[in-house]
Design an enzyme around this catalytic site. Sequence first.
Site, PDB file in Angstrom:
ATOM      1  N   ASP A 126      39.914  25.480  46.838  1.00  0.00           N
ATOM      2  CA  ASP A 126      40.115  24.762  45.568  1.00  0.00           C
ATOM      3  C   ASP A 126      40.550  23.314  45.811  1.00  0.00           C
ATOM      4  O   ASP A 126      41.607  22.871  45.332  1.00  0.00           O
ATOM      5  CB  ASP A 126      41.170  25.459  44.696  1.00  0.00           C
ATOM      6  CG  ASP A 126      40.775  26.859  44.298  1.00  0.00           C
ATOM      7  OD1 ASP A 126      39.570  27.120  44.150  1.00  0.00           O
ATOM      8  OD2 ASP A 126      41.674  27.704  44.131  1.00  0.00           O
ATOM      9  N   GLU A 135      35.193  30.319  36.165  1.00  0.00           N
ATOM     10  CA  GLU A 135      36.492  29.667  36.295  1.00  0.00           C
ATOM     11  C   GLU A 135      36.333  28.246  36.824  1.00  0.00           C
ATOM     12  O   GLU A 135      35.234  27.754  37.034  1.00  0.00           O
ATOM     13  CB  GLU A 135      37.399  30.487  37.221  1.00  0.00           C
ATOM     14  CG  GLU A 135      36.832  30.767  38.594  1.00  0.00           C
ATOM     15  CD  GLU A 135      37.633  31.799  39.372  1.00  0.00           C
ATOM     16  OE1 GLU A 135      38.599  32.360  38.829  1.00  0.00           O
ATOM     17  OE2 GLU A 135      37.278  32.055  40.540  1.00  0.00           O
TER      18      GLU A 135
END
Length: 319
Positions: free
Chosen positions: A34, A198
């Site tokens: 991420d 997401e």
Amino acid sequence: MRYNFVVSLLSAASVVYGYGDPMACSGVCNNAHDPALIRRDDGTYFRFSTGAKIAIHSAPSITGPWTYKGAAIPAGSKINLKGKDDLWAPDVTKVGDTYYLYYSVSSFGVQDSAIGVATSKDLTKWTDLGATGIASKAGKNYNAIDSALYWDGSKFVMSFGSFWNDLFVVNMANPPAKTSGTAATNIAFKPEGEHAQEAPFIAKNGNYHYLFFSVGKCCGFDANRPAKGQEYKIQVCRSTSATSGFVDKAGKKCTEGGGTTVLESHGWVYGPGGQGVLYDPSLGPVLYYHYVDTRIGYGDGQKKFGINKIDFSSGWPVV
């Protein structure tokens, strides 16, 4: 003759999967789950990533060599939730002379989650401010993780979300340390399966706001790889508004399962996702993300930092 043969092979590879491989990366190119990427005014690049209380890496070039600089929030978050010492999904933005680092406090697969924020003047020393006001409990139709701040030309908005009813946006105050108090709005939803969507990230190009997001299974590939095509990939929708009306290239609404694939597994690149966009002064727009290099291994800790240039000339991002 040999040159022509090599060129033919390269062309064939491009036709097979149609994506450029990640740019070269040197130094610490793993520890990159991420990622959030930003360039300081002096030309130094900073990368923030999930885990280790938000790991910081810096480099003199976007391709490295990347060096570990410690944890952004070494004492853990002020938000008193399980996960406050294992922070996820950073996002970093400069507003005026202050950098804002957003992060998620959560546990895998639960909705007891909140988005926090820290501030800095130099990207190295951070002051944790705690909660932004974006939080979720069981019964909510969203999960308060994977945030990304965006200026839509008139106001700050925060996109966020993971599974449940997927992706949302909420207006932020100015300066953007707290929400404005308005309700969150659903901007994307995959109605089928596990609603595996997401990590929203909105970027502007031309007249459109582009909503990039990750779809599929993100993690644990070394223990349990999903069926082919069910692993992480990056998709996009676009709109003339940053808070509604997103559609994919075929015109399908993003709230009804729409999404045009920007990057997926190809060659030795597997499960790219957790993405963002940076407008680099020398390269132009780039897509950054994490991925598994199948030549190295599938473990979460082995995920590498990837960068591709983006071509928006067709009206849709191509890497």
